[in-house]
Design a protein around this motif. Structure first.
Motif, PDB file in Angstrom:
ATOM      1  N   VAL A   1       2.978  10.952  -6.139  1.00 50.98           N
ATOM      2  CA  VAL A   1       3.931  11.646  -7.022  1.00 50.98           C
ATOM      3  C   VAL A   1       3.229  12.105  -8.288  1.00 50.98           C
ATOM      4  N   VAL A   2       2.391  11.229  -8.837  1.00 54.28           N
ATOM      5  CA  VAL A   2       1.640  11.597 -10.045  1.00 54.28           C
ATOM      6  C   VAL A   2       0.673  12.741  -9.755  1.00 54.28           C
ATOM      7  N   VAL A   3      -0.009  12.653  -8.623  1.00 54.21           N
ATOM      8  CA  VAL A   3      -0.995  13.686  -8.269  1.00 54.21           C
ATOM      9  C   VAL A   3      -0.320  15.042  -8.078  1.00 54.21           C
ATOM     10  N   THR A   4       0.841  15.062  -7.444  1.00 47.94           N
ATOM     11  CA  THR A   4       1.527  16.342  -7.224  1.00 47.94           C
ATOM     12  C   THR A   4       2.092  16.905  -8.522  1.00 47.94           C
ATOM     13  N   ARG A   5       2.327  16.043  -9.500  1.00 49.71           N
ATOM     14  CA  ARG A   5       2.769  16.537 -10.807  1.00 49.71           C
ATOM     15  C   ARG A   5       1.599  17.040 -11.638  1.00 49.71           C
ATOM     16  N   LEU A   6       0.415  16.482 -11.380  1.00 46.30           N
ATOM     17  CA  LEU A   6      -0.804  16.864 -12.105  1.00 46.30           C
ATOM     18  C   LEU A   6      -1.845  17.296 -11.079  1.00 46.30           C
TER      19      LEU A   6
ATOM     20  N   LEU B   1       4.021  15.638   0.212  1.00 48.67           N
ATOM     21  CA  LEU B   1       4.770  16.089  -0.959  1.00 48.67           C
ATOM     22  C   LEU B   1       4.410  17.524  -1.332  1.00 48.67           C
ATOM     23  N   GLN B   2       3.144  17.879  -1.163  1.00 53.46           N
ATOM     24  CA  GLN B   2       2.743  19.251  -1.457  1.00 53.46           C
ATOM     25  C   GLN B   2       3.324  20.237  -0.449  1.00 53.46           C
ATOM     26  N   GLY B   3       3.642  19.756   0.755  1.00 53.53           N
ATOM     27  CA  GLY B   3       4.154  20.637   1.792  1.00 53.53           C
ATOM     28  C   GLY B   3       5.646  20.932   1.681  1.00 53.53           C
ATOM     29  N   VAL B   4       6.321  20.275   0.744  1.00 56.87           N
ATOM     30  CA  VAL B   4       7.758  20.536   0.558  1.00 56.87           C
ATOM     31  C   VAL B   4       7.939  21.931  -0.036  1.00 56.87           C
ATOM     32  N   ASP B   5       8.838  22.687   0.549  1.00 61.68           N
ATOM     33  CA  ASP B   5       9.090  24.060   0.096  1.00 61.68           C
ATOM     34  C   ASP B   5       9.566  24.062  -1.354  1.00 61.68           C
ATOM     35  N   PRO B   6       8.826  24.730  -2.267  1.00 59.24           N
ATOM     36  CA  PRO B   6       9.218  24.743  -3.684  1.00 59.24           C
ATOM     37  C   PRO B   6      10.603  25.326  -3.928  1.00 59.24           C
ATOM     38  N   THR B   7      11.040  26.245  -3.055  1.00 57.95           N
ATOM     39  CA  THR B   7      12.360  26.836  -3.258  1.00 57.95           C
ATOM     40  C   THR B   7      13.466  25.802  -3.060  1.00 57.95           C
ATOM     41  N   LEU B   8      13.243  24.836  -2.168  1.00 65.05           N
ATOM     42  CA  LEU B   8      14.228  23.773  -1.979  1.00 65.05           C
ATOM     43  C   LEU B   8      14.325  22.897  -3.218  1.00 65.05           C
ATOM     44  N   VAL B   9      13.172  22.629  -3.808  1.00 61.01           N
ATOM     45  CA  VAL B   9      13.154  21.810  -5.022  1.00 61.01           C
ATOM     46  C   VAL B   9      13.849  22.545  -6.157  1.00 61.01           C
ATOM     47  N   GLU B  10      13.570  23.834  -6.293  1.00 56.04           N
ATOM     48  CA  GLU B  10      14.205  24.621  -7.348  1.00 56.04           C
ATOM     49  C   GLU B  10      15.713  24.714  -7.128  1.00 56.04           C
ATOM     50  N   SER B  11      16.130  24.843  -5.877  1.00 52.02           N
ATOM     51  CA  SER B  11      17.560  24.899  -5.581  1.00 52.02           C
ATOM     52  C   SER B  11      18.241  23.593  -5.974  1.00 52.02           C
ATOM     53  N   ALA B  12      17.560  22.470  -5.686  1.00 54.25           N
ATOM     54  CA  ALA B  12      18.125  21.166  -6.042  1.00 54.25           C
ATOM     55  C   ALA B  12      18.268  21.033  -7.553  1.00 54.25           C
TER      56      ALA B  12
ATOM     57  N   GLY C   1       0.820  -1.207   0.000  1.00 51.83           N
ATOM     58  CA  GLY C   1       0.000   0.000   0.000  1.00 51.83           C
ATOM     59  C   GLY C   1       0.853   1.255   0.000  1.00 51.83           C
ATOM     60  N   THR C   2       1.974   1.234   0.722  1.00 54.52           N
ATOM     61  CA  THR C   2       2.861   2.392   0.763  1.00 54.52           C
ATOM     62  C   THR C   2       3.463   2.663  -0.610  1.00 54.52           C
ATOM     63  N   ILE C   3       3.930   1.619  -1.270  1.00 55.00           N
ATOM     64  CA  ILE C   3       4.516   1.785  -2.600  1.00 55.00           C
ATOM     65  C   ILE C   3       3.484   2.351  -3.575  1.00 55.00           C
ATOM     66  N   ILE C   4       2.287   1.769  -3.564  1.00 57.87           N
ATOM     67  CA  ILE C   4       1.231   2.238  -4.474  1.00 57.87           C
ATOM     68  C   ILE C   4       0.848   3.676  -4.166  1.00 57.87           C
ATOM     69  N   ALA C   5       0.672   3.981  -2.872  1.00 60.10           N
ATOM     70  CA  ALA C   5       0.223   5.316  -2.467  1.00 60.10           C
ATOM     71  C   ALA C   5       1.252   6.386  -2.816  1.00 60.10           C
ATOM     72  N   VAL C   6       2.527   6.118  -2.550  1.00 60.49           N
ATOM     73  CA  VAL C   6       3.569   7.107  -2.841  1.00 60.49           C
ATOM     74  C   VAL C   6       3.679   7.331  -4.351  1.00 60.49           C
ATOM     75  N   ALA C   7       3.605   6.247  -5.116  1.00 60.48           N
ATOM     76  CA  ALA C   7       3.660   6.391  -6.571  1.00 60.48           C
ATOM     77  C   ALA C   7       2.488   7.242  -7.086  1.00 60.48           C
ATOM     78  N   LEU C   8       1.300   6.983  -6.571  1.00 57.25           N
ATOM     79  CA  LEU C   8       0.133   7.770  -6.983  1.00 57.25           C
ATOM     80  C   LEU C   8       0.259   9.221  -6.526  1.00 57.25           C
TER      81      LEU C   8
ATOM     82  N   LEU D   1      13.357  13.887  -6.239  1.00 56.03           N
ATOM     83  CA  LEU D   1      12.306  13.185  -5.517  1.00 56.03           C
ATOM     84  C   LEU D   1      12.879  12.339  -4.387  1.00 56.03           C
ATOM     85  N   LEU D   2      13.949  11.595  -4.685  1.00 57.45           N
ATOM     86  CA  LEU D   2      14.511  10.658  -3.715  1.00 57.45           C
ATOM     87  C   LEU D   2      15.305  11.347  -2.608  1.00 57.45           C
ATOM     88  N   ARG D   3      15.963  12.442  -2.929  1.00 56.29           N
ATOM     89  CA  ARG D   3      16.876  13.051  -1.960  1.00 56.29           C
ATOM     90  C   ARG D   3      16.304  14.291  -1.275  1.00 56.29           C
TER      91      ARG D   3
END
Length: 213
Positions: A39-44, A101-112, A30-37, A123-125
């Motif tokens: 990731v898709v939801v946060t992209r769309l 995943l939505q709560g991750v600061d976008p500036t951190l993602v952009e910096s990465a 369930g964890t694998i399925i939920a996390v994969a879904l 995504l992994l790090r």
């Protein structure tokens, strides 16, 4: 009841192990399925209302009804139990994974990304480690819920302590009816508490101090 358990200690331990194994396996899938879904939801983002609706509606489906729907496809036994428990395990984790995943600061993602990290590496790090405490909270809720659902899955000959509960109900008024149902119920509660403590320890080991603070 103590004498009853002593006389059936081996079977009780086997049923307890099978119950825990079924729940752990279902929550893992369930964890694998939920996390994969998630990731898709946060992209769309347009899919977020759909994911929330599926999580909410899915939890309202009676477990016996779902098991009945699965019977023509998967038959009696462990397969039906695993599919049913995995279905319910996925729902609370999915909701928390999306929020995390939505709560991750976008500036951190952009910096990465600015440092040259690829999307999978980001995504992994970055995203998953920061969202992990929220995801783990969903896993804990899922595990507690699935403990009870796994017991109901014994109705279709699924493994675990639920078999003793159904035997006790079928023998109401008999000598060991109460002992069967009560010992299995207590066993499920104890297993749930033990696994929850283990998840807490896992959270402390896998969550960085900065994120915990």
């Amino acid at each position: 009841m103590w004498d009853f358990l002593v006389n059936r200690q081996a079977q009780f331990l086997i049923n307890g192990w099978n119950h825990a194994y079924l729940v752990i396996l279902a929550v893992f899938f369930g964890t694998i399925i939920a996390v994969a879904l998630a990731v898709v939801v946060t992209r769309l983002p347009a899919l977020e209302p759909v994911a929330n609706a599926v999580s909410a509606i899915g939890l309202t489906i009676p477990s016996l009804a779902l098991i009945g729907l699965l019977l023509p496809l998967t038959g009696l036994g462990a397969t039906t139990a695993l599919v049913a428990v995995t279905f319910y395990a996925t729902l609370p984790i999915l909701r928390n994974a999306v929020v995390g995943l939505q709560g991750v600061d976008p500036t951190l993602v952009e910096s990465a990304r600015g440092m040259g990290m690829s999307e999978p590496m980001t995504l992994l790090r970055i995203r998953l480690p920061l969202a992990w405490p929220v995801i783990l909270s969903g896993i804990r809720v899922s595990l507690q819920m699935c403990m009870g659902i796994a017991a109901i899955a014994a109705y279709v000959l699924g493994p675990g302590l639920g078999a003793w509960i159904f035997q006790g109900l079928a023998q109401v008024g008999g000598k060991n009816a109460l002992n069967l149902a009560l010992s299995a119920t207590i066993g499920i509660v104890v297993l749930a508490l033990i696994l929850d403590v283990l998840l807490l320890l896992l959270g402390r080991l896998t969550t960085s101090k900065g994120v915990r603070v």
